[in-house]
Design an enzyme around this catalytic site. Structure first.
Site, short mmCIF file in Angstrom:
data_model
loop_
_atom_site.label_atom_id
_atom_site.label_comp_id
_atom_site.label_asym_id
_atom_site.label_seq_id
_atom_site.Cartn_x
_atom_site.Cartn_y
_atom_site.Cartn_z
N GLY A 1 -7.97 -29.33 38.34
CA GLY A 1 -8.60 -30.62 38.03
C GLY A 1 -9.55 -31.04 39.12
O GLY A 1 -9.72 -30.35 40.13
N GLU B 1 0.77 -24.98 35.58
CA GLU B 1 1.11 -25.97 36.62
C GLU B 1 2.63 -26.13 36.70
O GLU B 1 3.21 -26.20 37.79
CB GLU B 1 0.45 -27.31 36.31
CG GLU B 1 -1.06 -27.26 36.46
CD GLU B 1 -1.78 -28.51 35.98
OE1 GLU B 1 -2.93 -28.71 36.39
OE2 GLU B 1 -1.21 -29.29 35.20
C1 5RP Z 1 -4.80 -30.46 34.74
C2 5RP Z 1 -4.05 -31.61 35.29
C3 5RP Z 1 -4.74 -32.46 36.29
O1 5RP Z 1 -3.98 -32.49 37.46
C4 5RP Z 1 -4.90 -33.84 35.75
O2 5RP Z 1 -5.57 -33.76 34.50
C5 5RP Z 1 -5.67 -34.75 36.71
O3 5RP Z 1 -6.99 -34.32 36.79
P1 5RP Z 1 -8.07 -35.00 37.71
O4 5RP Z 1 -7.68 -34.72 39.13
O5 5RP Z 1 -9.36 -34.37 37.31
O6 5RP Z 1 -8.05 -36.48 37.42
O7 5RP Z 1 -2.92 -31.87 34.96
O8 5RP Z 1 -4.09 -29.83 33.72
#
Ligand code: 5RP
Length: 225
Positions: A29, A103
């Site tokens: 992300g 994850e």
């Molecule tokens: C990806 C995730 C990310 O950690 C989550 O979507 C947060 O993303 P960002 O740091 O872009 O806000 O779970 O699958």
């Protein structure tokens, strides 16, 4: 500070949790990307990383950080990743970036989960952010019916600008479930995990964060759980 500056601040703060000489678990992300860029500055202090997505692996390699297959790494001291929402108990919704399954796997072998997030991600009750659920394509409609019976409004995630299903790194599809007010995330995680065809649910409650570095206008706040 704008949102990107808050994300960068927590990414910098997370470097203090990196254990020298070890393989680091790295999430996916925009916030995780800031962390990867910070990790690159101290890459000579670490052995390498296990990545939670192909995108993260590519960014790590782009910085010259060795990416290990998780099968070759028996345990990980620290996993650093963002979240879409986190509550006061360290339970999270994740998967906005579609990497929830990997994850969850990397987090499961990590001794410490350090969540890095801007302050907007801290919520009283999880669920305003639609809950991502990765499914096997053949089970899509059956799982959607089940998720609707739990009170949610499930929607298949599509590739931007198309009506084609978005496909994950694992060949799965993502159902985003809106309208849930998740007062018992541990129980809901178990219930959704048991639906045939579900690969993983983006509730990280049974294995939540140990630490959250939260970016706020007053600086980085450290929450421990
Ligand atoms: C990806 C995730 C990310 O950690 C989550 O979507 C947060 O993303 P960002 O740091 O872009 O806000 O779970 O699958």
């Amino acid at each position: 500070m704008n949102q990107d500056e808050l994300k960068k601040a927590v990414a910098q703060a997370a470097i203090a949790y990196v254990v020298d000489g070890e393989v680091i678990g790295v999430g996916t992300g925009s916030t995780a990307n800031f962390f990867i860029d910070e990790l690159a500055k101290i890459k000579d202090r670490i052995k390498g990383a296990v990545a939670s997505s192909e995108a993260t692996a590519a960014r790590l390699r782009g910085h010259g950080i060795e990416v290990f297959d998780m099968n070759d790494v028996p345990s990980i001291s620290v996993y650093v990743d963002g979240a879409d929402e986190i509550n006061a108990a360290g339970a999270m919704i994740k998967g906005g970036g579609a990497a929830l399954t990997r994850e969850k796997i990397v987090a499961s072998v990590s001794a410490k989960f350090v969540c890095i997030a801007d302050g907007s991600k801290l919520v009283d009750v999880l669920g305003a952010f639609p809950l991502p659920v990765e499914v096997l394509p053949m089970a899509r409609n059956a799982v959607m019916r089940k998720l609707a019976s739990l009170g949610g409004q499930p929607k298949l995630r599509v590739k931007p600008g198309t009506t084609d299903a978005f496909i994950t790194d694992n060949g799965g599809e993502i159902i985003d479930v809106a309208g849930l007010s998740i007062t018992d995330p541990v129980a809901l995680e178990s219930e959704i995990n048991q639906v045939p065809g579900v690969v993983a649910v983006g509730l990280f409650a049974q294995r939540g964060a140990n630490v959250c570095l939260l970016g706020t206008a007053e600086g980085v706040k450290t929450l421990t759980f």
